[in-house]
Design a protein around this motif. Structure first.
Motif, PDB file in Angstrom:
ATOM      1  N   GLY A  31      47.595  27.549  43.427  1.00 18.45           N
ATOM      2  CA  GLY A  31      46.826  28.865  44.427  1.00 18.45           C
ATOM      3  C   GLY A  31      46.840  28.958  45.879  1.00 18.45           C
ATOM      4  N   MET A  32      46.570  29.977  47.021  1.00 12.07           N
ATOM      5  CA  MET A  32      46.287  30.867  47.742  1.00 12.07           C
ATOM      6  C   MET A  32      45.383  29.862  49.093  1.00 12.07           C
ATOM      7  N   HIS A  33      45.615  30.162  49.655  1.00 16.86           N
ATOM      8  CA  HIS A  33      44.614  30.267  51.545  1.00 16.86           C
ATOM      9  C   HIS A  33      43.553  31.302  51.590  1.00 16.86           C
ATOM     10  N   CYS A  34      42.593  30.794  51.990  1.00 16.77           N
ATOM     11  CA  CYS A  34      41.469  32.105  51.088  1.00 16.77           C
ATOM     12  C   CYS A  34      41.920  32.963  52.469  1.00 16.77           C
ATOM     13  N   SER A  35      42.804  32.269  53.882  1.00 17.21           N
ATOM     14  CA  SER A  35      42.892  33.498  54.573  1.00 17.21           C
ATOM     15  C   SER A  35      44.380  34.107  54.620  1.00 17.21           C
ATOM     16  N   CYS A  36      45.180  33.407  53.727  1.00 21.78           N
ATOM     17  CA  CYS A  36      46.654  34.347  53.180  1.00 21.78           C
ATOM     18  C   CYS A  36      45.764  35.397  52.315  1.00 21.78           C
ATOM     19  N   VAL A  37      44.799  34.399  51.222  1.00 25.07           N
ATOM     20  CA  VAL A  37      44.138  36.208  50.349  1.00 25.07           C
ATOM     21  C   VAL A  37      43.519  37.717  51.451  1.00 25.07           C
ATOM     22  N   ALA A  38      42.972  37.246  52.161  1.00 25.78           N
ATOM     23  CA  ALA A  38      42.400  38.268  53.039  1.00 25.78           C
ATOM     24  C   ALA A  38      43.689  38.643  54.231  1.00 25.78           C
ATOM     25  N   ALA A  39      44.956  38.206  54.443  1.00 25.47           N
ATOM     26  CA  ALA A  39      46.093  38.460  55.087  1.00 25.47           C
ATOM     27  C   ALA A  39      46.469  39.762  54.450  1.00 25.47           C
ATOM     28  N   LEU A  40      46.735  39.242  52.459  1.00 23.96           N
ATOM     29  CA  LEU A  40      48.033  39.924  52.010  1.00 23.96           C
ATOM     30  C   LEU A  40      47.422  41.618  51.977  1.00 23.96           C
ATOM     31  N   ARG A  41      45.508  41.212  51.609  1.00 21.08           N
ATOM     32  CA  ARG A  41      45.044  42.278  50.995  1.00 21.08           C
ATOM     33  C   ARG A  41      45.362  43.211  51.739  1.00 21.08           C
ATOM     34  N   GLU A  42      45.103  42.792  53.438  1.00 18.37           N
ATOM     35  CA  GLU A  42      44.920  44.200  54.316  1.00 18.37           C
ATOM     36  C   GLU A  42      46.008  44.613  54.425  1.00 18.37           C
ATOM     37  N   ARG A  43      47.501  43.516  54.550  1.00 19.09           N
ATOM     38  CA  ARG A  43      48.605  43.881  54.197  1.00 19.09           C
ATOM     39  C   ARG A  43      48.943  45.376  53.221  1.00 19.09           C
ATOM     40  N   LEU A  44      48.777  44.766  52.199  1.00 14.20           N
ATOM     41  CA  LEU A  44      49.124  45.409  50.820  1.00 14.20           C
ATOM     42  C   LEU A  44      48.407  47.106  50.782  1.00 14.20           C
ATOM     43  N   LEU A  46      44.609  47.186  50.258  1.00 11.80           N
ATOM     44  CA  LEU A  46      43.912  47.264  49.734  1.00 11.80           C
ATOM     45  C   LEU A  46      42.710  46.928  50.079  1.00 11.80           C
ATOM     46  N   PRO A  47      41.085  47.338  49.560  1.00 13.80           N
ATOM     47  CA  PRO A  47      40.451  47.354  50.764  1.00 13.80           C
ATOM     48  C   PRO A  47      39.974  45.570  50.821  1.00 13.80           C
ATOM     49  N   GLN A  48      39.143  45.886  51.856  1.00 10.93           N
ATOM     50  CA  GLN A  48      38.614  44.795  52.529  1.00 10.93           C
ATOM     51  C   GLN A  48      37.407  43.841  51.795  1.00 10.93           C
ATOM     52  N   GLN A  49      37.595  42.762  51.259  1.00 17.57           N
ATOM     53  CA  GLN A  49      36.540  42.570  51.142  1.00 17.57           C
ATOM     54  C   GLN A  49      36.764  41.060  51.184  1.00 17.57           C
ATOM     55  N   PRO A  50      35.116  40.213  51.182  1.00 20.68           N
ATOM     56  CA  PRO A  50      35.130  38.539  51.461  1.00 20.68           C
ATOM     57  C   PRO A  50      35.634  37.873  50.024  1.00 20.68           C
ATOM     58  N   VAL A  51      36.415  37.026  50.567  1.00 23.75           N
ATOM     59  CA  VAL A  51      37.559  36.538  49.713  1.00 23.75           C
ATOM     60  C   VAL A  51      36.190  35.001  48.840  1.00 23.75           C
ATOM     61  N   LYS A  52      36.449  35.285  48.467  1.00 23.57           N
ATOM     62  CA  LYS A  52      35.674  34.197  46.855  1.00 23.57           C
ATOM     63  C   LYS A  52      36.966  32.890  47.493  1.00 23.57           C
ATOM     64  N   VAL A  53      36.212  31.727  47.898  1.00 20.65           N
ATOM     65  CA  VAL A  53      37.174  30.491  47.776  1.00 20.65           C
ATOM     66  C   VAL A  53      36.731  29.495  46.313  1.00 20.65           C
ATOM     67  N   HIS A  54      37.368  29.588  45.548  1.00 21.61           N
ATOM     68  CA  HIS A  54      37.271  28.754  44.440  1.00 21.61           C
ATOM     69  C   HIS A  54      37.533  27.036  44.293  1.00 21.61           C
ATOM     70  N   GLU A  55      38.147  26.332  45.843  1.00 22.44           N
ATOM     71  CA  GLU A  55      38.965  25.864  45.253  1.00 22.44           C
ATOM     72  C   GLU A  55      38.418  25.158  46.560  1.00 22.44           C
ATOM     73  N   PRO A  56      36.463  24.591  46.621  1.00 23.39           N
ATOM     74  CA  PRO A  56      36.948  24.898  48.788  1.00 23.39           C
ATOM     75  C   PRO A  56      37.694  22.973  49.328  1.00 23.39           C
ATOM     76  N   TYR A  57      37.995  22.312  48.756  1.00 26.17           N
ATOM     77  CA  TYR A  57      38.915  20.974  49.283  1.00 26.17           C
ATOM     78  C   TYR A  57      39.708  21.954  49.756  1.00 26.17           C
ATOM     79  N   GLN A  58      40.872  22.809  49.482  1.00 26.25           N
ATOM     80  CA  GLN A  58      42.158  23.350  49.720  1.00 26.25           C
ATOM     81  C   GLN A  58      41.720  24.429  50.093  1.00 26.25           C
ATOM     82  N   MET A  59      40.780  25.363  50.271  1.00 23.40           N
ATOM     83  CA  MET A  59      39.990  26.398  50.599  1.00 23.40           C
ATOM     84  C   MET A  59      41.052  27.531  50.015  1.00 23.40           C
ATOM     85  N   LEU A  60      41.291  27.384  48.886  1.00 28.01           N
ATOM     86  CA  LEU A  60      41.965  28.359  47.736  1.00 28.01           C
ATOM     87  C   LEU A  60      40.731  29.792  47.651  1.00 28.01           C
TER      88      LEU A  60
END
Length: 91
Positions: A31-44, A46-60
């Motif tokens: 997995g990838m930290h939710c902040s990295c997912v958001a940053a990748l979406r912005e860099r690529l 892609l439409p900005q949207q809230p990132v769902k967290v599917h593994e809360p302990y690691q914030m993936l």
């Protein structure tokens, strides 16, 4: 060009695939930290949207299909239930 399955299987068998297979998010260990997912979406661009967290302990963060396609990732989270499911499907 190989299929996703052929590419991953070749890499697991220590053969040279046509390109390096990558995987973001098909298991809890890829997995990838939710902040990295958001940053990748912005860099690529892609439409900005809230990132769902599917593994809360690691914030993936959940890697949506549009991001996965932009990254050319090999597996889809929705297709797998566990890491052992990935290995079983490939063998």
């Amino acid at each position: 060009m190989k299929t996703r399955r052929e590419r991953v299987k070749a890499a697991l068998q220590h053969q040279t695939p046509d390109r390096i297979p990558i995987d973001f998010g098909s298991t809890a260990v890829t997995g990838m930290h939710c902040s990295c997912v958001a940053a990748l979406r912005e860099r690529l661009g892609l439409p900005q949207q809230p990132v769902k967290v599917h593994e809360p302990y690691q914030m993936l963060g959940w890697v949506d299909d549009d991001l996965r396609d932009a990254l050319r990732s090999e597996e889809h989270t929705s297709e797998l239930q566990s890491h052992s499911d990935l290995v079983c499907r490939l063998l």
